[in-house]
Design an enzyme around this catalytic site. Sequence first.
Site, PDB file in Angstrom:
ATOM      1  N   ASN A 101       1.273  -0.769   0.294  1.00  0.00           N
ATOM      2  CA  ASN A 101      -0.287   0.415   0.137  1.00  0.00           C
ATOM      3  C   ASN A 101       1.014   1.466  -0.180  1.00  0.00           C
ATOM      4  O   ASN A 101       1.310   1.880   1.401  1.00  0.00           O
ATOM      5  CB  ASN A 101      -0.604  -0.201   1.261  1.00  0.00           C
ATOM      6  CG  ASN A 101      -1.424   1.043   0.664  1.00  0.00           C
ATOM      7  OD1 ASN A 101      -1.401   2.153   1.111  1.00  0.00           O
ATOM      8  ND2 ASN A 101      -3.257   0.939   1.952  1.00  0.00           N
ATOM      9  N   GLU A 143      -3.814   2.015  -2.940  1.00  0.00           N
ATOM     10  CA  GLU A 143      -4.025   3.173  -2.646  1.00  0.00           C
ATOM     11  C   GLU A 143      -3.326   4.146  -3.549  1.00  0.00           C
ATOM     12  O   GLU A 143      -2.019   4.672  -2.694  1.00  0.00           O
ATOM     13  CB  GLU A 143      -3.522   3.749  -0.971  1.00  0.00           C
ATOM     14  CG  GLU A 143      -4.937   3.265  -0.644  1.00  0.00           C
ATOM     15  CD  GLU A 143      -5.332   4.448   1.117  1.00  0.00           C
ATOM     16  OE1 GLU A 143      -5.991   5.181   1.011  1.00  0.00           O
ATOM     17  OE2 GLU A 143      -4.583   3.909   1.795  1.00  0.00           O
ATOM     18  N   TYR A 166      -7.498  -3.278  -2.186  1.00  0.00           N
ATOM     19  CA  TYR A 166      -8.203  -2.703  -1.199  1.00  0.00           C
ATOM     20  C   TYR A 166      -9.233  -2.627  -0.916  1.00  0.00           C
ATOM     21  O   TYR A 166      -9.990  -1.676  -1.518  1.00  0.00           O
ATOM     22  CB  TYR A 166      -7.538  -1.039  -1.552  1.00  0.00           C
ATOM     23  CG  TYR A 166      -7.946   0.275  -1.333  1.00  0.00           C
ATOM     24  CD1 TYR A 166      -6.911   0.213   0.633  1.00  0.00           C
ATOM     25  CD2 TYR A 166      -8.530   1.027  -0.602  1.00  0.00           C
ATOM     26  CE1 TYR A 166      -7.067   0.587   1.058  1.00  0.00           C
ATOM     27  CE2 TYR A 166      -8.846   1.941  -0.131  1.00  0.00           C
ATOM     28  CZ  TYR A 166      -7.835   2.031   1.527  1.00  0.00           C
ATOM     29  OH  TYR A 166      -7.749   2.818   2.275  1.00  0.00           O
ATOM     30  N   ASP A 200      -3.878  -4.615   0.841  1.00  0.00           N
ATOM     31  CA  ASP A 200      -4.259  -4.343   1.743  1.00  0.00           C
ATOM     32  C   ASP A 200      -5.772  -4.672   2.331  1.00  0.00           C
ATOM     33  O   ASP A 200      -6.623  -4.187   1.363  1.00  0.00           O
ATOM     34  CB  ASP A 200      -4.395  -2.918   2.460  1.00  0.00           C
ATOM     35  CG  ASP A 200      -4.608  -2.029   3.579  1.00  0.00           C
ATOM     36  OD1 ASP A 200      -5.115  -3.134   4.207  1.00  0.00           O
ATOM     37  OD2 ASP A 200      -3.981  -0.814   3.192  1.00  0.00           O
ATOM     38  N   ASN A 209      -7.011  -4.648   5.271  1.00  0.00           N
ATOM     39  CA  ASN A 209      -7.235  -3.604   6.428  1.00  0.00           C
ATOM     40  C   ASN A 209      -8.245  -4.657   7.528  1.00  0.00           C
ATOM     41  O   ASN A 209      -8.906  -4.151   8.624  1.00  0.00           O
ATOM     42  CB  ASN A 209      -7.784  -2.268   6.341  1.00  0.00           C
ATOM     43  CG  ASN A 209      -7.936  -1.081   5.345  1.00  0.00           C
ATOM     44  OD1 ASN A 209      -6.542  -1.280   6.124  1.00  0.00           O
ATOM     45  ND2 ASN A 209      -7.892  -0.720   4.629  1.00  0.00           N
ATOM     46  N   ASP A 217       3.720   4.420   5.043  1.00  0.00           N
ATOM     47  CA  ASP A 217       2.932   3.501   6.436  1.00  0.00           C
ATOM     48  C   ASP A 217       2.822   2.429   6.492  1.00  0.00           C
ATOM     49  O   ASP A 217       2.404   1.675   7.444  1.00  0.00           O
ATOM     50  CB  ASP A 217       1.645   4.811   7.125  1.00  0.00           C
ATOM     51  CG  ASP A 217       0.201   4.664   5.669  1.00  0.00           C
ATOM     52  OD1 ASP A 217       0.314   3.735   4.814  1.00  0.00           O
ATOM     53  OD2 ASP A 217      -0.482   5.281   6.189  1.00  0.00           O
ATOM     54  N   HIS A 218       2.844   1.880   5.107  1.00  0.00           N
ATOM     55  CA  HIS A 218       2.804   0.408   5.099  1.00  0.00           C
ATOM     56  C   HIS A 218       4.647   0.515   4.448  1.00  0.00           C
ATOM     57  O   HIS A 218       4.952   1.362   4.166  1.00  0.00           O
ATOM     58  CB  HIS A 218       1.835  -0.509   3.802  1.00  0.00           C
ATOM     59  CG  HIS A 218       1.060   0.028   4.330  1.00  0.00           C
ATOM     60  ND1 HIS A 218      -0.839  -1.111   4.327  1.00  0.00           N
ATOM     61  CD2 HIS A 218      -0.079   0.970   4.464  1.00  0.00           C
ATOM     62  CE1 HIS A 218      -1.843  -0.855   5.100  1.00  0.00           C
ATOM     63  NE2 HIS A 218      -1.636   0.964   4.842  1.00  0.00           N
TER      64      HIS A 218
END
Length: 332
Positions: A21, A49, A148, A207, A209, A308-309
């Site tokens: 991501n 993303e 995603y 991702d 989530n 951040d990933h």
Amino acid sequence: MTGVVPRATYPRAVLRIATLNINGVRAGHRRGLGDWLATRGCDVVTLQEVRTPLAALPEGAFGDYHVVYEPGQVPGRNGVAVLTRERPVAVRTWDADVLVRAPDETHLHTEPAPDDVPLARGLARHASEGRYVEVDLAEAPVTVASLYLPKGGLPAHLQVPGRMREAPDGGARHDRKMRFMAAFARQLARTRRAAAARGREFLLTGDLNVAHTTLDVAAGRRAQRSEGFLPEEQAWIAAQLSPRTLVDVVRALHPGQQGPYSWWSWLPGAHDRDAGWRIDYHLATPRLARTAVTAVVDRDHRGVRLSDHAPVVVDYDLPALTRPAARGTVSA
């Protein structure tokens, strides 16, 4: 970078597949995505993303990869892509068109991406959001997908004003995510079976989530009242996994281990303390999963976080994968 095994150390060929991501292609390139792509030696890279319209992609954004790029129609949000060394044999998505471009091409036009698997009930409303694309690889009998999944939110009964980063919404984001997950579970079964009918293994990356168990969250006990680790979300991902359908490749290679995490908050200290979540996956059909040699998480690249990933990189034994399958090994 953690535990990276250079391709040259393998006595046999591998198919190296990564998922990341990137949280914005342009931001990722400022942090070194281009250099990571050029030096990591991946055969396939799936992105989530991407958050960048076609006309705003940085020059040479994906180096010498073929790119299948589905930005979606929500400005500045979502978007998925698959990068491959060889041009894919086929491309499928939920929306009408995707960018399919060779490394030496500069055009911005999109090509129709027919889907031979009808959309499951409930997914049509998400078709233009840039959440899913899949390709049939030319170099191996594998269909690779990039997903995603919506982040979601807290159910209404857990929402406490003043204790939330976002304004209370009565559980609307949570309900939307759960409806998406229910619909996608139906689609996932169809897609996996369609790949098998084409003589291909199937790999879902991306991702999701959702963290599956307490091994996948640094603060598992506290996280059980957080979106992404709610009991109903854990139950959903558990229902997608079985020895006959899909295998969590990273967990199979790291049984009983805390992590390896793939997401950390940008808050100071979270990355250094390894206070992360494992929410980026390789979910593979059983035969493909058995060929996995190693799975690592590139926590940074030359000391810089790409997002951040972090990329989750798995090497699959290509000779084992390309040998004819024994009878009875096709997944249900």
